[in-house]
Design a protein around this motif. Structure first.
Motif, mmCIF file in Angstrom:
data_model
loop_
_atom_site.group_PDB
_atom_site.id
_atom_site.type_symbol
_atom_site.label_atom_id
_atom_site.label_comp_id
_atom_site.label_asym_id
_atom_site.label_seq_id
_atom_site.Cartn_x
_atom_site.Cartn_y
_atom_site.Cartn_z
ATOM 1 N N ASN A 153 0.819 -1.212 0.000
ATOM 2 C CA ASN A 153 0.000 0.000 0.000
ATOM 3 C C ASN A 153 0.851 1.259 0.000
ATOM 4 O O ASN A 153 0.525 2.250 -0.664
ATOM 5 N N ALA A 154 1.957 1.237 0.741
ATOM 6 C CA ALA A 154 2.844 2.404 0.761
ATOM 7 C C ALA A 154 3.436 2.657 -0.623
ATOM 8 O O ALA A 154 3.505 3.804 -1.086
ATOM 9 N N ALA A 155 3.862 1.586 -1.287
ATOM 10 C CA ALA A 155 4.440 1.731 -2.626
ATOM 11 C C ALA A 155 3.389 2.196 -3.636
ATOM 12 O O ALA A 155 3.666 3.037 -4.507
ATOM 13 N N ILE A 156 2.174 1.670 -3.519
ATOM 14 C CA ILE A 156 1.101 2.051 -4.439
ATOM 15 C C ILE A 156 0.732 3.520 -4.268
ATOM 16 O O ILE A 156 0.591 4.265 -5.255
ATOM 17 N N LEU A 157 0.575 3.963 -3.022
ATOM 18 C CA LEU A 157 0.200 5.356 -2.775
ATOM 19 C C LEU A 157 1.237 6.319 -3.340
ATOM 20 O O LEU A 157 0.899 7.371 -3.891
ATOM 21 N N GLU A 158 2.499 5.962 -3.209
ATOM 22 C CA GLU A 158 3.570 6.795 -3.748
ATOM 23 C C GLU A 158 3.492 6.858 -5.273
ATOM 24 O O GLU A 158 3.670 7.917 -5.880
ATOM 25 N N ALA A 159 3.199 5.739 -5.908
ATOM 26 C CA ALA A 159 3.218 5.659 -7.371
ATOM 27 C C ALA A 159 2.035 6.351 -8.029
ATOM 28 O O ALA A 159 2.148 6.850 -9.153
ATOM 29 N N VAL A 160 0.874 6.385 -7.357
ATOM 30 C CA VAL A 160 -0.342 6.910 -7.993
ATOM 31 C C VAL A 160 -0.622 8.353 -7.613
ATOM 32 O O VAL A 160 -1.688 8.891 -7.947
ATOM 33 N N GLU A 161 0.288 8.996 -6.918
ATOM 34 C CA GLU A 161 0.080 10.381 -6.515
ATOM 35 C C GLU A 161 -0.163 11.262 -7.741
ATOM 36 O O GLU A 161 0.595 11.234 -8.709
ATOM 37 N N GLY A 162 -1.251 12.023 -7.698
ATOM 38 C CA GLY A 162 -1.568 12.940 -8.786
ATOM 39 C C GLY A 162 -2.519 12.385 -9.830
ATOM 40 O O GLY A 162 -3.064 13.154 -10.634
ATOM 41 N N TYR A 163 -2.736 11.090 -9.845
ATOM 42 C CA TYR A 163 -3.658 10.506 -10.819
ATOM 43 C C TYR A 163 -5.098 10.655 -10.342
ATOM 44 O O TYR A 163 -5.402 10.471 -9.161
ATOM 45 N N GLN A 257 -6.975 -1.682 -22.491
ATOM 46 C CA GLN A 257 -5.938 -0.690 -22.735
ATOM 47 C C GLN A 257 -6.059 -0.086 -24.129
ATOM 48 O O GLN A 257 -5.740 1.088 -24.349
ATOM 49 N N LEU A 258 -6.534 -0.890 -25.100
ATOM 50 C CA LEU A 258 -6.645 -0.413 -26.478
ATOM 51 C C LEU A 258 -7.693 0.683 -26.615
ATOM 52 O O LEU A 258 -7.565 1.573 -27.462
ATOM 53 N N VAL A 259 -8.752 0.606 -25.781
ATOM 54 C CA VAL A 259 -9.836 1.593 -25.907
ATOM 55 C C VAL A 259 -9.710 2.710 -24.882
ATOM 56 O O VAL A 259 -10.416 3.712 -24.970
ATOM 57 N N ASN A 260 -8.813 2.536 -23.910
ATOM 58 C CA ASN A 260 -8.649 3.552 -22.883
ATOM 59 C C ASN A 260 -7.466 4.459 -23.228
ATOM 60 O O ASN A 260 -6.310 4.022 -23.221
ATOM 61 N N THR A 261 -7.764 5.707 -23.510
ATOM 62 C CA THR A 261 -6.707 6.653 -23.887
ATOM 63 C C THR A 261 -6.481 7.716 -22.822
ATOM 64 O O THR A 261 -5.761 8.680 -23.063
ATOM 65 N N ASP A 262 -7.084 7.528 -21.657
ATOM 66 C CA ASP A 262 -6.946 8.519 -20.585
ATOM 67 C C ASP A 262 -5.548 8.418 -19.977
ATOM 68 O O ASP A 262 -5.201 7.418 -19.353
ATOM 69 N N LYS A 263 -4.751 9.445 -20.171
ATOM 70 C CA LYS A 263 -3.377 9.450 -19.666
ATOM 71 C C LYS A 263 -3.313 9.706 -18.161
ATOM 72 O O LYS A 263 -2.250 9.574 -17.563
ATOM 73 N N ASN A 264 -4.451 10.051 -17.565
ATOM 74 C CA ASN A 264 -4.457 10.346 -16.138
ATOM 75 C C ASN A 264 -4.976 9.164 -15.320
ATOM 76 O O ASN A 264 -5.487 9.333 -14.229
ATOM 77 N N GLU A 265 -4.857 7.970 -15.903
ATOM 78 C CA GLU A 265 -5.272 6.759 -15.206
ATOM 79 C C GLU A 265 -4.046 5.917 -14.889
ATOM 80 O O GLU A 265 -3.263 5.569 -15.775
ATOM 81 N N ALA A 266 -3.884 5.611 -13.627
ATOM 82 C CA ALA A 266 -2.773 4.771 -13.193
ATOM 83 C C ALA A 266 -3.219 3.308 -13.191
ATOM 84 O O ALA A 266 -4.331 2.988 -12.755
ATOM 85 N N LEU A 267 -2.352 2.437 -13.674
ATOM 86 C CA LEU A 267 -2.636 0.999 -13.652
ATOM 87 C C LEU A 267 -1.730 0.347 -12.610
ATOM 88 O O LEU A 267 -0.506 0.377 -12.721
ATOM 89 N N VAL A 268 -2.368 -0.228 -11.594
ATOM 90 C CA VAL A 268 -1.651 -0.868 -10.486
ATOM 91 C C VAL A 268 -1.895 -2.370 -10.541
ATOM 92 O O VAL A 268 -3.049 -2.809 -10.558
ATOM 93 N N ILE A 269 -0.821 -3.145 -10.573
ATOM 94 C CA ILE A 269 -0.935 -4.601 -10.527
ATOM 95 C C ILE A 269 -0.438 -5.049 -9.158
ATOM 96 O O ILE A 269 0.745 -4.927 -8.843
ATOM 97 N N ASN A 270 -1.347 -5.546 -8.332
ATOM 98 C CA ASN A 270 -1.008 -5.935 -6.969
ATOM 99 C C ASN A 270 -1.033 -7.455 -6.860
ATOM 100 O O ASN A 270 -2.085 -8.083 -6.934
#
Length: 455
Positions: A153-163, A257-270
């Motif tokens: 969770n700590a790593a995820i929160l750091e990575a998705v900041e601003g999205y 991913q092919l239909v999603n062009t939103d650059k402000n979306e973070a993809l998290v694989i947990n």
């Protein structure tokens, strides 16, 4: 043929395996002499951990060589020095013993082995289905899972900041028990809560711990919980199977991913203690089960693990977190797996003595899960043997080969892990190995946490 007396510790060979049925077990209560820790005064040389391991190894060898007589003799001795109600050594040995009995009974025609197998037939019946409250309590018993939750969770929160949109793909063994804490942290971030999309791989195989809810019901509860924290959540479950490397999950994520062009979306694989169920090189080769549109180069040396990680890399995720147990159960050799299990799975048996009374329901459920793992590692082969743990070093190599780069955990996250460990019994510890975190019990590696970005 090897003589029975050759494999026994001093004086034990003088005891007939059949006469030993009348032995008084009360004097066979040893202390495990683990490196770095002084052994308590031994009350029974026969049940010293080293002797027990040697007997188990020789028993496995006898089974593999189809020596029914020697197998029966060793099983009888082990049956009398390894009590399922004894100390951690004895309970571990008893669980491995029962797995060996099951394996021997299936591979031989001995009536005695079949009878022993019937007596111990409950070894792998970890069938309790937890309610949400029970599962939450089960997860909180030790830091075995909580360590990974907190670090990830700590790593995820750091990575998705601003999205403004966070898409979490949860590949976890504990049915999203990690997600509520993550939601609470996301809800309090300064820039306001984002839209959270949660995708769960609804594995079709039953693995302990099992839940008494459907994934649809679980999703409803999670969405309602997020709403109570002013977080909008979308929940989706994709029925998938680890036996084919979660191929359908990867394919659907790729199509999205092919239909999603939103650059402000973070993809998290947990990935929490689920990747080791993917078939490795010792079991199967990538075959036509992988969709043809799955853009991964395959070769005769590839495993579903390799293919899966390359498939993740093609998705260009914001962060991938891999948490798993730091042991190696992949060998095709029964003896090698037995030795690995003996020298790793003593840890949960030893740890549980520090905080759960004997006879409690929680302890029963906890040890049932360990027994299920032992039975799968020892008594099964081929596709039925799904417990295929790999050590951290191997997963690090796999992630690197898939073109991921490790990222370190921030100090705040490390502090969170340390604070969480303070809530548990003495003996649990934390150490850093390069960019990775490792949970330890009395200095021995237990679980590792790693975080990765696309290289």
């Amino acid at each position: 043929m090897m003589q029975f007396s050759e494999i026994l510790p001093p004086t034990l060979h003088q005891i007939s395996p059949f006469a030993s049925l009348t032995m008084n077990k009360n004097h066979l209560l040893p202390a495990r002499p683990w490196p770095g820790f002084p052994a308590l005064k031994s009350l029974g040389r026969f049940s010293n951990a080293n002797y027990m391991e040697q007997l188990l190894v020789h028993c496995a060898n006898a089974i593999e060589s189809n020596d029914a007589t020697l197998t029966q003799q060793i099983l009888w001795v082990l049956n009398n020095i390894a009590s399922p109600e004894g100390d951690s050594n004895q309970r571990l040995t008893s669980a491995i013993l029962r797995a060996l009995i099951g394996r021997a009974a299936r591979s031989g025609s001995s009536k005695m082995l079949s009878a022993m197998a019937n007596v111990h037939s409950n070894i792998a019946k970890s069938t309790h289905k937890f309610s949400i409250i029970e599962l939450a309590s089960f997860v909180d018993i030790t830091p075995w899972h909580r360590f990974g939750f907190t670090a990830a969770n700590a790593a995820i929160l750091e990575a998705v900041e601003g999205y403004s949109i966070i898409h979490i793909v949860d590949l976890g063994l504990t049915h999203c028990m990690q997600i509520p804490t993550l939601i609470e942290a996301i809800a309090t971030r300064l820039e306001g809560p984002p839209l959270v999309k949660l995708t769960v791989a609804g594995a079709t195989e039953d693995l302990p711990p099992m839940l008494d809810l459907s994934y649809e019901e679980l999703g409803t509860k999670l969405v309602n919980f997020a709403r109570s924290r002013n977080v909008t959540m979308e929940f989706r479950v994709i029925p998938s199977s680890f036996s084919d490397g979660f191929a359908s999950l990867i394919e659907q994520l790729r199509m999205q991913q092919l239909v999603n062009t939103d650059k402000n979306e973070a993809l998290v694989i947990n990935c929490h203690m689920l990747l080791h169920y993917l078939p490795d090189e010792t079991l199967s080769i990538v075959s036509t089960v992988i969709p043809t549109s799955f853009s991964v180069e395959t070769s005769t040396s590839s495993s579903f693990r390799t293919t899966f990680l390359k498939g993740l890399r093609d998705l260009d995720p914001t962060i991938v977190v891999v948490v798993d147990e730091d042991a190696d159960f992949t060998s095709n050799s029964l003896v090698s797996r037995l030795e690995s299990a003996f020298n790793y799975l003593w840890i949960p048996y030893d740890a549980v003595d520090a905080f759960l009374p004997r006879g409690s329901k929680q302890r029963l459920w906890y040890e049932d899960a360990i027994c299920w793992k032992i039975d799968n590692v020892i008594a099964h082969e081929g596709v039925q043997r799904v417990e295929r743990l790999e050590q951290k070093s191997r997963w690090v190599q796999r992630m690197t080969n898939a073109n991921f780069r490790a990222v370190g955990f921030i100090e705040e996250g490390v502090s969170d892990v340390k604070s969480m460990l303070d809530e548990h019994a003495a003996g649990w510890g934390l150490k850093r190995e390069e960019d990775h975190l490792v949970l330890t019990w009395k200095g021995h590696n237990v679980v590792f946490a790693t975080a990765w970005v696309a290289n």
